[in-house]
Design a protein around this motif. Sequence first.
Motif, PDB file in Angstrom:
ATOM      1  N   SER A  24      65.207   0.849 -89.874  1.00 29.53           N
ATOM      2  CA  SER A  24      65.358   1.810 -88.789  1.00 29.53           C
ATOM      3  C   SER A  24      64.256   2.854 -88.843  1.00 29.53           C
ATOM      4  N   SER A  25      64.023   3.481 -87.710  1.00 31.03           N
ATOM      5  CA  SER A  25      63.025   4.535 -87.600  1.00 31.03           C
ATOM      6  C   SER A  25      63.322   5.365 -86.367  1.00 31.03           C
ATOM      7  N   GLU A  26      62.798   6.584 -86.359  1.00 32.04           N
ATOM      8  CA  GLU A  26      62.939   7.436 -85.174  1.00 32.04           C
ATOM      9  C   GLU A  26      61.943   7.052 -84.083  1.00 32.04           C
TER      10      GLU A  26
ATOM     11  N   ALA B 226      62.004   6.369 -79.011  1.00 32.10           N
ATOM     12  CA  ALA B 226      62.053   7.561 -79.856  1.00 32.10           C
ATOM     13  C   ALA B 226      63.505   7.996 -79.895  1.00 32.10           C
ATOM     14  N   SER B 227      64.029   8.223 -81.086  1.00 32.62           N
ATOM     15  CA  SER B 227      65.449   8.577 -81.221  1.00 32.62           C
ATOM     16  C   SER B 227      65.605   9.781 -82.147  1.00 32.62           C
TER      17      SER B 227
ATOM     18  N   GLY C 179      61.374  13.744 -83.055  1.00 36.27           N
ATOM     19  CA  GLY C 179      62.255  14.830 -83.453  1.00 36.27           C
ATOM     20  C   GLY C 179      62.861  15.561 -82.281  1.00 36.27           C
ATOM     21  N   THR C 180      62.020  16.191 -81.445  1.00 39.43           N
ATOM     22  CA  THR C 180      62.533  16.979 -80.317  1.00 39.43           C
ATOM     23  C   THR C 180      62.880  16.109 -79.118  1.00 39.43           C
ATOM     24  N   LEU C 181      62.274  14.919 -79.028  1.00 40.11           N
ATOM     25  CA  LEU C 181      62.388  14.033 -77.864  1.00 40.11           C
ATOM     26  C   LEU C 181      61.870  14.702 -76.594  1.00 40.11           C
TER      27      LEU C 181
ATOM     28  N   ILE D 101      66.240   8.069 -70.424  1.00 41.51           N
ATOM     29  CA  ILE D 101      66.416   9.239 -71.282  1.00 41.51           C
ATOM     30  C   ILE D 101      67.908   9.502 -71.455  1.00 41.51           C
ATOM     31  N   THR D 102      68.347   9.572 -72.710  1.00 39.20           N
ATOM     32  CA  THR D 102      69.708   9.967 -73.032  1.00 39.20           C
ATOM     33  C   THR D 102      69.649  11.145 -73.991  1.00 39.20           C
ATOM     34  N   ASP D 103      70.797  11.648 -74.391  1.00 38.31           N
ATOM     35  CA  ASP D 103      70.818  12.769 -75.335  1.00 38.31           C
ATOM     36  C   ASP D 103      70.252  12.376 -76.694  1.00 38.31           C
ATOM     37  N   ASP D 104      70.350  11.101 -77.046  1.00 33.97           N
ATOM     38  CA  ASP D 104      70.005  10.663 -78.395  1.00 33.97           C
ATOM     39  C   ASP D 104      68.696   9.896 -78.499  1.00 33.97           C
ATOM     40  N   ALA D 105      68.148   9.438 -77.357  1.00 35.09           N
ATOM     41  CA  ALA D 105      66.962   8.590 -77.441  1.00 35.09           C
ATOM     42  C   ALA D 105      66.239   8.515 -76.101  1.00 35.09           C
TER      43      ALA D 105
END
Length: 253
Positions: free
Chosen positions: A71-73, A8-9, A237-239, A207-211
């Motif tokens: 690509s996808s989230e 999830a990104s 979206g919110t992760l 877990i990172t800030d972006d994904a």
Amino acid sequence: MCRLLGWASRVPASLLDLLGEEDLDEFTELSSKHADGWGLARCAGASVEVRKQADAARTSSEFAHHARNGSSELGLAHLRWATLGLDVRTENAHPFTDGRVAFAHNGSIAPPRSVDRLISREAGRLRRGDTDSERFFLAVLSRMGEGAAPGDALAETVAEIAAAGNFTSLNCLLLTPDTLYAVSRVNPAASHEFDEGPDYYDLRYRITDDAVVVASSGWGRDWEELANGDVLAVRRGTLEVSVTPIEELGRAA
């Protein structure tokens, strides 16, 4: 047995965007052993799109193309190593989908037909292959068809199959248009069937800030382990990440 990867990104990403060239190559190289099929699922609006073939990802120009383009989230990838004498064909490759959700599994349930009791007649019409994994997916769909939310349906199905004890691992990923779910559920009594040591069925996440990325063992570094019996959920979206014991989810788990 198989290798799993889900993500999830914050912004739409391809596998190459998400992992970088080195990690993507390392993941793809796992198909030197897990060579019996590959698949990719990505969320596309309110549905999912699945691409899969019954060949090795490391020699597949189609896998290379889809890993680097599109690509996808939310998405997942799967590398298959056929077990239980099941055929190597596209219908048996993961992920499985009904067009709304996608599902991939690592492990075995024996015999595959033991899961049929959990599958509704309507869901059973969707079966195209003969694997235990597709039946696992159809059992989840059956509970969703009865009104259960995806996470609850997943937890209930895992608990019911686990109660019978005829499995090595029920590790799996479920992809919906809103959420990525990951389940770690391993049968310690089947440890003699671990193919590459006792950590073969470890499921880990980063877990990172972006994904948020969740994956089977065998590649990557500095990841956190998802404990046996836990369900990880990541919201699109919110992760937002939650980790919950299976028995705390679902109506019957």
